[in-house]
Scaffold this motif. Structure first.
Motif, mmCIF file in Angstrom:
data_model
loop_
_atom_site.group_PDB
_atom_site.id
_atom_site.type_symbol
_atom_site.label_atom_id
_atom_site.label_comp_id
_atom_site.label_asym_id
_atom_site.label_seq_id
_atom_site.Cartn_x
_atom_site.Cartn_y
_atom_site.Cartn_z
ATOM 1 N N LYS A 169 0.846 -1.193 0.000
ATOM 2 C CA LYS A 169 0.000 0.000 0.000
ATOM 3 C C LYS A 169 0.881 1.243 0.000
ATOM 4 C CE LYS A 169 -2.480 1.418 3.676
ATOM 5 N NZ LYS A 169 -3.526 1.494 4.708
ATOM 6 N N TRP A 170 0.481 2.232 -0.801
ATOM 7 C CA TRP A 170 1.252 3.473 -0.929
ATOM 8 C C TRP A 170 0.334 4.670 -0.675
ATOM 9 C CZ3 TRP A 170 2.269 -0.865 -3.683
ATOM 10 C CH2 TRP A 170 3.598 -1.276 -3.809
ATOM 11 N N GLU A 171 -0.439 4.604 0.349
ATOM 12 C CA GLU A 171 -1.448 5.629 0.590
ATOM 13 C C GLU A 171 -0.875 6.772 1.414
ATOM 14 O OE1 GLU A 171 -5.193 5.409 3.396
ATOM 15 O OE2 GLU A 171 -5.542 4.230 1.583
ATOM 16 N N GLU A 174 -3.750 13.415 1.124
ATOM 17 C CA GLU A 174 -3.903 14.427 0.068
ATOM 18 C C GLU A 174 -4.099 15.795 0.710
ATOM 19 O OE1 GLU A 174 -7.405 15.720 -2.922
ATOM 20 O OE2 GLU A 174 -6.699 13.665 -3.242
ATOM 21 N N LYS A 268 -2.158 12.752 -9.467
ATOM 22 C CA LYS A 268 -3.309 11.932 -9.058
ATOM 23 C C LYS A 268 -4.509 12.124 -9.978
ATOM 24 C CE LYS A 268 -6.416 10.971 -5.184
ATOM 25 N NZ LYS A 268 -6.717 11.222 -3.745
ATOM 26 N N CYS A 286 2.303 6.328 -5.374
ATOM 27 C CA CYS A 286 1.514 6.709 -4.191
ATOM 28 C C CYS A 286 0.124 7.197 -4.591
ATOM 29 C CB CYS A 286 2.223 7.809 -3.408
ATOM 30 S SG CYS A 286 3.764 7.300 -2.627
ATOM 31 N N GLY A 288 -1.534 6.206 -7.170
ATOM 32 C CA GLY A 288 -2.276 5.160 -7.867
ATOM 33 C C GLY A 288 -2.417 5.397 -9.354
#
Length: 360
Positions: A169-171, A174, A268, A286, A288
């Motif tokens: 996971k690269w969350e 924002e 993003k 990160c 996506g």
């Protein structure tokens, strides 16, 4: 006998609770900080009750924002001595069960001395430099052809965390909403792609005229606006301007106009990123977003966008053989092809084929 077996099972099930204090040392670079996220999310999930401290660069921590269950201990490279004293004061208060020394540098070596830990885990000899190996008492296993993300995750073997439990996971948080992004950059169209043509190492950059041809191809065939992006560095701003001047279509040139939070949102909400090996590639992971990565100096096996490796053009092995007469197994994991002609091995047609395959 039953009591003994039950005790062993109970011990194995609860052994993780004995790891109460964990220190992670990795201050930079931005791309590698992004690569660290699966490691961080995995260790946080596996040790929810542990105190986890991450020694991280000030700017890198600001980019990531808050991560639940992780304490950032900030290192400011612009104020090294003051940072050393601050980190020392924080680390000396805690006896760590384990310290992960995940950076090979003199600074990291110095900071690792500030912490008292039962286990100090570092890299294997093949990946070590700057006397890194003498500052750890455990080392990860050697592996020739591994991605940075997988190497970072291999540190977790010392805590008996199974590969099936790894969290890819690269969350991150924002900071700039889509609305705020479009309000600030009024020329931004609904459908666009980001062309971030520069790396901090200029020899990783592709050719200006080829970037321009690819950008025009996307605009003409898929109707996407090209948004040029770079840092405020004078060389990079000129480089992007030269691409703009070489294009037939009209791009939106945001070179030097975005901070990291704005760049994250810009990527993003785009359709695609095109870039050589650079920080924005890993920001895209990160965010996506898919990446057309252009590689030759470094390779996708080690440093490619983790979820878009199939979209990359990688001339590393070709360049290695052509300019050095070597094959991948004959060079060290960190080896870079620094010949000035490496990136010219990537043709315009190869990149266009990747783009067409993605969109069609």
């Amino acid at each position: 006998m039953f009591f003994i077996i039950s005790s062993i099972i109970h011990y194995m099930q609860n052994s993780k609770q004995k790891v109460e204090n964990i220190c992670v040392l990795r201050t930079s670079s931005l791309g590698d900080i992004c690569h660290m996220l699966p490691f961080i999310f995995t260790i946080r999930k596996e040790y929810p009750n542990a105190k986890i401290s991450w020694i991280i660069g000030k700017n890198e921590a600001d980019f990531l924002g808050n991560i639940d269950g992780i304490e950032f201990i900030l290192f400011d490279k612009n104020n090294t001595l003051k940072s050393y004293f601050s980190i020392y004061r924080k680390l000396k208060k805690i006896k760590y069960d384990v310290m992960f020394i995940m950076q090979v540098s003199l600074r990291a070596n110095i900071m690792s001395l500030f912490a008292e830990a039962k286990m100090k885990i570092g890299y294997d000899l093949d990946r070590s430099s700057d006397l890194h190996s003498i500052f750890s008492n455990k080392t990860i296993k050697t592996s020739k052809h591994s991605h940075v993300v997988d190497v970072f995750l291999s540190f977790l073997n010392f805590l008996d965390i199974k590969e099936s439990n790894f969290i890819y996971k690269w969350e991150i948080e924002e900071r700039i909403s889509k609305k705020e992004l479009f309000e600030k950059f009024s020329g931004l169209q609904d459908k666009y792609f980001v062309l971030s043509p520069c790396s901090r190492s200029a020899n990783r950059n592709w050719l200006i005229d080829r970037y321009a041809k690819v950008a025009d191809h996307i605009n003409k065939n898929f109707g996407l606006q090209c948004v040029l992006s770079s840092s405020s560095n004078a060389f990079e701003k000129k480089f992007t301007k030269d691409i703009e001047n070489s294009m037939v279509s009209n791009p939106l040139n945001l070179s030097g106009r975005t901070n990291l939070h704005e760049l994250y949102s810009l990527i993003k909400y785009s359709e695609l990123l095109i870039s050589p090996d650079s920080g924005p590639i890993h920001i895209a992971t990160c965010a996506g977003k898919p990446v057309i990565g252009l590689y030759g100096v470094t390779n996708t096996v080690r440093a490619g966008p983790y979820n878009s490796k199939d979209l990359c053009i990688d001339k590393y092995n070709d360049a290695l053989l052509r300019y050095r007469g070597l094959r991948p197994h004959e060079v060290k994991w960190r080896y870079k092809n620094n010949n000035k002609n490496v990136m010219s091995l990537i043709s315009t047609d190869e990149v266009i084929k990747k783009i067409d395959k993605y969109f069609l």
